[in-house]
Design a protein around this motif. Structure first.
Motif, mmCIF file in Angstrom:
data_model
loop_
_atom_site.group_PDB
_atom_site.id
_atom_site.type_symbol
_atom_site.label_atom_id
_atom_site.label_comp_id
_atom_site.label_asym_id
_atom_site.label_seq_id
_atom_site.Cartn_x
_atom_site.Cartn_y
_atom_site.Cartn_z
ATOM 1 N N THR A 136 -2.791 0.328 -4.088
ATOM 2 C CA THR A 136 -2.653 -0.867 -3.447
ATOM 3 C C THR A 136 -2.335 -1.879 -4.525
ATOM 4 O OG1 THR A 136 -4.891 -1.364 -3.212
ATOM 5 C CG2 THR A 136 -4.194 0.000 -1.691
ATOM 6 N N ALA A 137 -1.700 -2.982 -3.924
ATOM 7 C CA ALA A 137 -1.708 -4.484 -4.706
ATOM 8 C C ALA A 137 -1.625 -5.448 -3.659
ATOM 9 C CB ALA A 137 -0.177 -4.183 -5.589
ATOM 10 N N ASP A 138 -2.568 -6.425 -4.257
ATOM 11 C CA ASP A 138 -2.553 -7.756 -3.389
ATOM 12 C C ASP A 138 -1.263 -8.790 -3.315
ATOM 13 O OD1 ASP A 138 -2.905 -9.279 -5.701
ATOM 14 O OD2 ASP A 138 -5.153 -9.362 -5.244
ATOM 15 N N THR A 139 -1.274 -9.640 -2.671
ATOM 16 C CA THR A 139 0.020 -10.425 -2.648
ATOM 17 C C THR A 139 0.288 -11.069 -3.960
ATOM 18 O OG1 THR A 139 -0.686 -10.980 -0.340
ATOM 19 C CG2 THR A 139 1.122 -12.556 -1.646
ATOM 20 N N LYS A 140 -0.776 -11.666 -4.616
ATOM 21 C CA LYS A 140 -0.572 -12.305 -6.047
ATOM 22 C C LYS A 140 -0.005 -11.309 -6.963
ATOM 23 C CE LYS A 140 -2.940 -14.978 -9.655
ATOM 24 N NZ LYS A 140 -4.234 -15.582 -10.148
ATOM 25 N N SER A 185 0.917 -1.071 -0.088
ATOM 26 C CA SER A 185 -0.143 -0.002 -0.074
ATOM 27 C C SER A 185 0.894 1.234 0.004
ATOM 28 C CB SER A 185 -0.944 0.011 1.361
ATOM 29 O OG SER A 185 -1.824 1.205 1.297
ATOM 30 N N HIS A 186 0.638 2.025 -0.935
ATOM 31 C CA HIS A 186 1.321 3.304 -1.217
ATOM 32 C C HIS A 186 0.435 4.578 -1.024
ATOM 33 C CE1 HIS A 186 4.930 1.296 -2.250
ATOM 34 N NE2 HIS A 186 4.029 0.135 -2.671
ATOM 35 N N LEU A 210 5.201 7.048 -9.852
ATOM 36 C CA LEU A 210 4.447 7.740 -9.051
ATOM 37 C C LEU A 210 5.059 8.592 -7.913
ATOM 38 C CD1 LEU A 210 1.174 5.474 -8.987
ATOM 39 C CD2 LEU A 210 1.612 7.743 -10.245
ATOM 40 N N GLU A 211 6.065 7.909 -7.372
ATOM 41 C CA GLU A 211 6.706 8.552 -6.232
ATOM 42 C C GLU A 211 7.541 9.697 -6.795
ATOM 43 O OE1 GLU A 211 8.073 9.213 -2.653
ATOM 44 O OE2 GLU A 211 7.084 7.376 -3.217
ATOM 45 N N ALA A 212 8.073 9.720 -8.136
ATOM 46 C CA ALA A 212 8.807 10.975 -8.755
ATOM 47 C C ALA A 212 7.944 12.041 -9.019
ATOM 48 C CB ALA A 212 9.414 10.303 -9.954
ATOM 49 N N TYR A 213 6.537 11.715 -9.406
ATOM 50 C CA TYR A 213 5.788 12.740 -9.757
ATOM 51 C C TYR A 213 5.224 13.205 -8.330
ATOM 52 C CZ TYR A 213 0.849 14.727 -10.490
ATOM 53 O OH TYR A 213 -0.054 15.584 -10.679
ATOM 54 N N ALA A 214 5.041 12.568 -7.388
ATOM 55 C CA ALA A 214 4.691 12.993 -5.808
ATOM 56 C C ALA A 214 5.388 13.789 -5.416
ATOM 57 C CB ALA A 214 4.188 11.828 -4.946
ATOM 58 N N SER A 215 6.844 13.598 -5.529
ATOM 59 C CA SER A 215 7.864 14.480 -4.978
ATOM 60 C C SER A 215 8.110 15.794 -5.421
ATOM 61 C CB SER A 215 9.162 13.647 -5.103
ATOM 62 O OG SER A 215 9.747 13.849 -6.516
ATOM 63 N N ARG A 216 7.357 15.936 -6.444
ATOM 64 C CA ARG A 216 7.124 17.536 -7.050
ATOM 65 C C ARG A 216 5.982 17.990 -6.648
ATOM 66 N NH1 ARG A 216 8.572 14.203 -11.813
ATOM 67 N NH2 ARG A 216 6.481 14.442 -12.732
ATOM 68 N N ARG A 217 5.102 17.311 -5.673
ATOM 69 C CA ARG A 217 3.798 18.150 -5.337
ATOM 70 C C ARG A 217 3.724 17.694 -3.912
ATOM 71 N NH1 ARG A 217 -1.339 17.371 -9.190
ATOM 72 N NH2 ARG A 217 -2.166 18.430 -7.326
ATOM 73 N N VAL A 218 4.608 17.169 -3.413
ATOM 74 C CA VAL A 218 4.262 16.721 -1.814
ATOM 75 C C VAL A 218 3.788 17.821 -0.821
ATOM 76 C CG1 VAL A 218 6.759 16.713 -1.144
ATOM 77 C CG2 VAL A 218 5.274 15.008 -0.282
ATOM 78 N N VAL A 219 3.029 17.505 0.036
ATOM 79 C CA VAL A 219 2.674 18.354 1.055
ATOM 80 C C VAL A 219 3.534 17.665 2.436
ATOM 81 C CG1 VAL A 219 0.865 19.001 2.758
ATOM 82 C CG2 VAL A 219 0.237 18.867 0.135
ATOM 83 N N ARG A 220 3.424 16.651 2.478
ATOM 84 C CA ARG A 220 4.276 15.978 3.789
ATOM 85 C C ARG A 220 4.411 14.617 3.348
ATOM 86 N NH1 ARG A 220 -1.231 16.694 5.375
ATOM 87 N NH2 ARG A 220 -2.155 14.498 6.311
ATOM 88 N N ALA A 221 5.413 14.049 3.873
ATOM 89 C CA ALA A 221 5.785 12.441 3.899
ATOM 90 C C ALA A 221 4.575 11.741 4.276
ATOM 91 C CB ALA A 221 7.050 12.182 4.409
ATOM 92 N N ALA A 222 4.097 10.607 3.502
ATOM 93 C CA ALA A 222 2.956 9.758 4.105
ATOM 94 C C ALA A 222 3.443 8.262 4.213
ATOM 95 C CB ALA A 222 1.772 9.757 3.136
ATOM 96 N N PRO A 223 3.180 7.594 5.219
ATOM 97 C CA PRO A 223 3.828 6.402 5.557
ATOM 98 C C PRO A 223 3.410 5.605 4.419
ATOM 99 C CG PRO A 223 1.699 6.759 6.842
ATOM 100 C CD PRO A 223 2.077 8.102 6.198
ATOM 101 N N VAL A 224 4.270 4.525 4.132
ATOM 102 C CA VAL A 224 4.412 3.676 3.194
ATOM 103 C C VAL A 224 4.305 2.247 3.881
ATOM 104 C CG1 VAL A 224 5.383 2.545 1.051
ATOM 105 C CG2 VAL A 224 5.297 4.961 1.356
ATOM 106 N N SER A 225 3.610 1.473 3.279
ATOM 107 C CA SER A 225 3.500 -0.021 4.022
ATOM 108 C C SER A 225 3.740 -1.290 3.158
ATOM 109 C CB SER A 225 2.071 -0.262 4.937
ATOM 110 O OG SER A 225 0.948 -0.105 3.967
#
Length: 316
Positions: free
Chosen positions: A281-285, A155-156, A301-316
């Motif tokens: 999100t992505a399931d196990t399979k 989950s990102h 998507l991480e690269a895109y978000a880094s250009r518009r980020v408000v704050r770091a969000a947890p990644v699990s």
């Protein structure tokens, strides 16, 4: 196959085409006769497991190097050593859509299993790990201390700043076109529709709108314009103030659920959040079958978000 791994296997008694024959049968039969916690047969032998066990059964393999990425680990190949974990293996087998069969145990007491495709997995306190696409490749990875790949749901979540030149709805729709493009380009989701939802009281109130809108073929800009037009017509006179507004990408006909295994939503107005959020999100399979594609899409998507980020969000 590297020379180090091959040498370690040969030292243990393996050779290409090895067949333990009748010596492998007692271990397989004992595993098959094991009773599950719910009653009935715990394990079902399938061709890929039988082939691998006949090839490697009875070997006790020791590493010959400290390890490339992690500590190299030896193991003993005997299905009886891992046969008392049917509940743990059954849960993972259902998650990946493949039967599992016990294969052996490492010197660190990590259990080894094979699936119907012949892939070798390990399970320990940290979860499930893919060692290799075959028993030979997986054993070599253990012996050389090459890092395994963890197989678990992902989950990102990225929180993006609002674009000041756009109103909230336009910003939401145009932002949604980014994961539409990225997930399609990496072969994960071909979005045919966008499910638009508005829930009052910042996601804790009544559902004011829940409707799927088709995405027009052609450019993403054209899709965004037509989606905006359709949504605005459906919204009138529904207010957006103090509501959570979200777009969920769909991979089939209008009104159907997103592709099994992958979920992507883009939202704004959620309680406690600022700006626009993207959740993937992505399931196990999916993590197992689309590892490289999923990693590449996530990085984009991480690269895109880094250009518009408000704050770091947890990644699990």
């Amino acid at each position: 196959m590297s020379t180090i791994g091959t040498d370690a296997l040969r030292t243990a008694g393996w050779r290409p085409g090895r067949d333990a024959g009748d010596d492998a049968l007692p271990g397989m039969l004992t595993a098959v006769s094991t009773v599950s916690p719910h009653g009935g047969q715990a394990w079902e032998l399938f061709p890929a497991a039988e082939r691998a066990l006949r090839e490697f059964h009875g070997l006790t393999i020791a590493p010959v190097t400290p390890g490339t990425d992690v500590a190299a680990t030896g193991c003993a190949i005997d299905p009886r050593a891992a046969r008392f974990a049917p509940r743990t293996a059954g849960s993972f087998a259902r998650a990946i859509g493949q039967r599992l069969f016990p294969f052996g145990r490492t010197e660190a007491d990590t259990l080894l299993f094979l699936d119907e495709k012949g892939r070798l997995f390990a399970v320990d306190h940290g979860g499930w790990w893919l060692l290799g696409e075959s028993a030979e490749a997986g054993l070599t990875a253990l012996l050389e201390g090459r890092a395994p790949r963890r197989i678990a749901p992902r989950s990102h979540h990225w929180q993006l700043a609002r674009l000041p030149a756009e109103d909230e709805l336009t910003d939401l729709v145009r932002t949604a076109m980014v994961p539409v493009y990225v997930l399609h380009r990496h072969g994960l989701v071909t979005a045919r529709a966008a499910r638009f939802r508005i829930i009052g009281l910042r996601g804790h109130g009544p559902v004011r709108l829940d409707e799927a809108f088709p995405l027009a073929p052609g450019s993403l800009d054209d899709s965004a314009v037509l989606l905006l037009k359709g949504v605005r017509q459906a919204l009138d006179p529904i207010p957006l103030a103090s509501a959570e507004t979200s777009i969920e990408l769909c991979n089939a006909a209008v009104g159907k659920s997103p592709r099994a295994g992958i979920g992507c939503s883009i939202s704004t107005g959620r309680q406690g959040d600022q700006g626009i959020g993207i959740r993937l999100t992505a399931d196990t399979k999916t993590v197992l079958e689309s590892g490289a594609e999923l990693a590449d899409a996530t990085a984009e998507l991480e690269a895109y978000a880094s250009r518009r980020v408000v704050r770091a969000a947890p990644v699990s």
